[in-house]
Design a protein around this motif. Structure first.
Motif, PDB file in Angstrom:
ATOM      1  N   VAL A  46       0.858  -1.190   0.000  1.00 44.75           N
ATOM      2  CA  VAL A  46       0.000   0.000   0.000  1.00 44.75           C
ATOM      3  C   VAL A  46       0.893   1.238   0.000  1.00 44.75           C
ATOM      4  N   MET A  47       0.850   2.006  -1.086  1.00 46.78           N
ATOM      5  CA  MET A  47       1.721   3.171  -1.204  1.00 46.78           C
ATOM      6  C   MET A  47       1.406   4.219  -0.148  1.00 46.78           C
ATOM      7  N   GLY A  48       0.132   4.335   0.210  1.00 48.92           N
ATOM      8  CA  GLY A  48      -0.242   5.302   1.241  1.00 48.92           C
ATOM      9  C   GLY A  48       0.389   5.008   2.583  1.00 48.92           C
ATOM     10  N   ASP A  49       0.764   3.736   2.817  1.00 56.02           N
ATOM     11  CA  ASP A  49       1.409   3.391   4.089  1.00 56.02           C
ATOM     12  C   ASP A  49       2.757   4.092   4.232  1.00 56.02           C
ATOM     13  N   VAL A  50       3.425   4.335   3.094  1.00 57.48           N
ATOM     14  CA  VAL A  50       4.697   5.065   3.132  1.00 57.48           C
ATOM     15  C   VAL A  50       4.486   6.449   3.722  1.00 57.48           C
ATOM     16  N   VAL A  51       3.422   7.108   3.291  1.00 59.71           N
ATOM     17  CA  VAL A  51       3.111   8.457   3.783  1.00 59.71           C
ATOM     18  C   VAL A  51       2.676   8.396   5.236  1.00 59.71           C
ATOM     19  N   ARG A  52       1.821   7.422   5.575  1.00 60.08           N
ATOM     20  CA  ARG A  52       1.360   7.306   6.958  1.00 60.08           C
ATOM     21  C   ARG A  52       2.516   7.007   7.910  1.00 60.08           C
ATOM     22  N   GLU A  53       3.448   6.153   7.463  1.00 59.73           N
ATOM     23  CA  GLU A  53       4.615   5.840   8.297  1.00 59.73           C
ATOM     24  C   GLU A  53       5.489   7.072   8.512  1.00 59.73           C
ATOM     25  N   GLU A  54       5.651   7.860   7.457  1.00 59.51           N
ATOM     26  CA  GLU A  54       6.459   9.072   7.571  1.00 59.51           C
ATOM     27  C   GLU A  54       5.789  10.084   8.490  1.00 59.51           C
ATOM     28  N   ALA A  55       4.456  10.208   8.384  1.00 59.97           N
ATOM     29  CA  ALA A  55       3.722  11.128   9.258  1.00 59.97           C
ATOM     30  C   ALA A  55       3.818  10.680  10.713  1.00 59.97           C
ATOM     31  N   ALA A  56       3.693   9.379  10.946  1.00 60.69           N
ATOM     32  CA  ALA A  56       3.803   8.858  12.309  1.00 60.69           C
ATOM     33  C   ALA A  56       5.201   9.091  12.865  1.00 60.69           C
ATOM     34  N   ARG A  57       6.199   8.929  12.011  1.00 64.21           N
ATOM     35  CA  ARG A  57       7.581   9.155  12.436  1.00 64.21           C
ATOM     36  C   ARG A  57       7.788  10.586  12.892  1.00 64.21           C
ATOM     37  N   ARG A  58       7.060  11.499  12.251  1.00 63.87           N
ATOM     38  CA  ARG A  58       7.163  12.912  12.617  1.00 63.87           C
ATOM     39  C   ARG A  58       6.247  13.274  13.787  1.00 63.87           C
ATOM     40  N   GLY A  59       5.473  12.302  14.269  1.00 66.42           N
ATOM     41  CA  GLY A  59       4.582  12.566  15.390  1.00 66.42           C
ATOM     42  C   GLY A  59       3.319  13.315  15.008  1.00 66.42           C
TER      43      GLY A  59
ATOM     44  N   VAL B  19       0.007  -3.586  -6.024  1.00 65.54           N
ATOM     45  CA  VAL B  19       0.336  -2.265  -5.477  1.00 65.54           C
ATOM     46  C   VAL B  19      -0.936  -1.431  -5.429  1.00 65.54           C
ATOM     47  N   ASP B  20      -1.234  -0.892  -4.263  1.00 65.54           N
ATOM     48  CA  ASP B  20      -2.435  -0.086  -4.063  1.00 65.54           C
ATOM     49  C   ASP B  20      -2.050   1.374  -3.873  1.00 65.54           C
ATOM     50  N   GLY B  21      -2.586   2.246  -4.753  1.00 64.97           N
ATOM     51  CA  GLY B  21      -2.495   3.664  -4.448  1.00 64.97           C
ATOM     52  C   GLY B  21      -1.606   4.529  -5.302  1.00 64.97           C
ATOM     53  N   ILE B  22      -1.430   4.213  -6.568  1.00 66.60           N
ATOM     54  CA  ILE B  22      -0.675   5.109  -7.444  1.00 66.60           C
ATOM     55  C   ILE B  22      -1.421   6.428  -7.585  1.00 66.60           C
ATOM     56  N   ARG B  23      -0.697   7.531  -7.472  1.00 63.34           N
ATOM     57  CA  ARG B  23      -1.322   8.857  -7.526  1.00 63.34           C
ATOM     58  C   ARG B  23      -0.912   9.678  -8.743  1.00 63.34           C
ATOM     59  N   GLY B  24       0.164   9.298  -9.422  1.00 64.25           N
ATOM     60  CA  GLY B  24       0.621  10.167 -10.501  1.00 64.25           C
ATOM     61  C   GLY B  24       1.410   9.465 -11.571  1.00 64.25           C
TER      62      GLY B  24
END
Length: 319
Positions: free
Chosen positions: A30-43, A87-92
């Motif tokens: 899930v490509m969105g998980d990359v973004v969610r993981e990065e957001a969580a890492r930043r708190g 792969v889930d979630g291509i945006r561009g």
């Protein structure tokens, strides 16, 4: 090897499609998980606004294909074990181009189309923390993803699936296209039940050879089945030591990317394979193998390799 990716507007059904893939036993990135993981890492709280900002920053600093690049190592690792990854979630468009560069012809893109109004109705049912709360917010999210090249990515799709009907209809559409793409071989089974025959025995005969067969029977006694697993068929050929015969029948029945063979219905009821002619008495079981992602030579050597003194010269463990 096959990488199957979904692209579509927010709430179009990509997550549902990914869930169908999981139910079929396919690994999903899930490509969105990359973004969610990065957001969580930043708190950061996992809101649509925060996730959108993180995604924007990643693309600004690492390129428009930043998220795709972060996914590729994981995809490659899964391919080693499974051979197919969804792969889930291509945006561009940049992400599509990155995946095509990484995986070439093994990359397949499926676009999911769904009207704005239908997508907004699904927000109320999904209730995810990063979902939008108004149709205007959804329009804004559409515009944001269009700025990343979403429209162009949709236009590059190899297949398009419309998600405008029932949930069940959409799930079945996705299931069928994934089965066709992810499975190397599709097996079509046909026969006829004669008045003197037992329907239960005929269906048992089919499932003795192809246990995963989905079978339909008409009022006229016509039987149609569809299967994907070659395991039992392959096992019986070895158990009965008829690899040379099977190889000859497969070669005889080849027509391009299809192979048709005929099996004796009566011997199949006791889990034995006996090849026969098309015009055999009481209608044989007609089996057609459709080769989707593999060359004929590999299929032949996997099912019925050449033998010496009755034993395979070289076995292929996987298609």
């Amino acid at each position: 090897m096959k990488v199957i990716a979904f692209v579509g507007y927010p709430l179009s059904g990509k997550s549902t499609a990914a869930e169908v893939a999981r139910e079929l036993g396919l690994p999903v990135v899930v490509m969105g998980d990359v973004v969610r993981e990065e957001a969580a890492r930043r708190g950061l709280e996992l809101t649509d606004e925060n996730l959108g900002e993180v995604a924007r920053e990643l693309r600004e600093k690492e390129g428009m294909d930043a998220i795709a690049k972060r996914c590729i190592p994981k995809i490659r690792e899964l391919l080693k074990e499974h051979g197919v990854v969804v792969v889930d979630g291509i945006r561009g468009v940049a992400e599509v181009e990155r995946f095509k560069k990484a995986f070439g012809d093994d990359f397949v893109l499926i676009a999911i189309e769904c009207p704005l109004e239908v997508r907004f109705e699904r927000v109320k049912m999904r209730k995810r923390s990063d979902d939008v709360s108004s149709i205007e917010e959804l329009k804004e999210r559409d515009r944001r993803e269009e700025s990343w090249g979403l429209k162009e990515a949709m236009e590059m799709a190899d297949f398009t699936v419309e998600n405008t009907g029932s949930y069940e209809d959409f799930v079945e559409k996705i299931r069928q296209i994934l089965l066709k793409l992810a499975k190397n071989v599709e097996i079509e089974i046909r026969t006829k039940i004669h008045p003197t025959e037992s329907e239960d025995k005929v269906l048992k005969a089919i499932r003795n050879i192809f246990p995963d067969a989905e079978i339909e029977t008409s009022e006229e006694g016509e039987v149609y089945g569809r299967a994907y697993s070659l395991d039992r068929f392959r096992e019986l050929l070895r158990k009965q030591r008829i690899l040379d015969t099977a190889r000859s029948e497969i070669l005889k029945g080849r027509n391009g990317k299809e192979v048709t063979i005929y099996l004796n219905k009566q011997t199949a009821t006791v889990s034995r394979i006996n090849f026969c002619d098309e015009n055999a008495v009481l209608s044989p079981i007609k089996v057609t193998f459709r080769l989707n992602n593999i060359p004929f030579s590999r299929f032949l050597d996997y099912i019925a390799p050449e033998t010496k003194d009755g034993r395979p010269v070289k076995e292929i463990d996987k298609l």
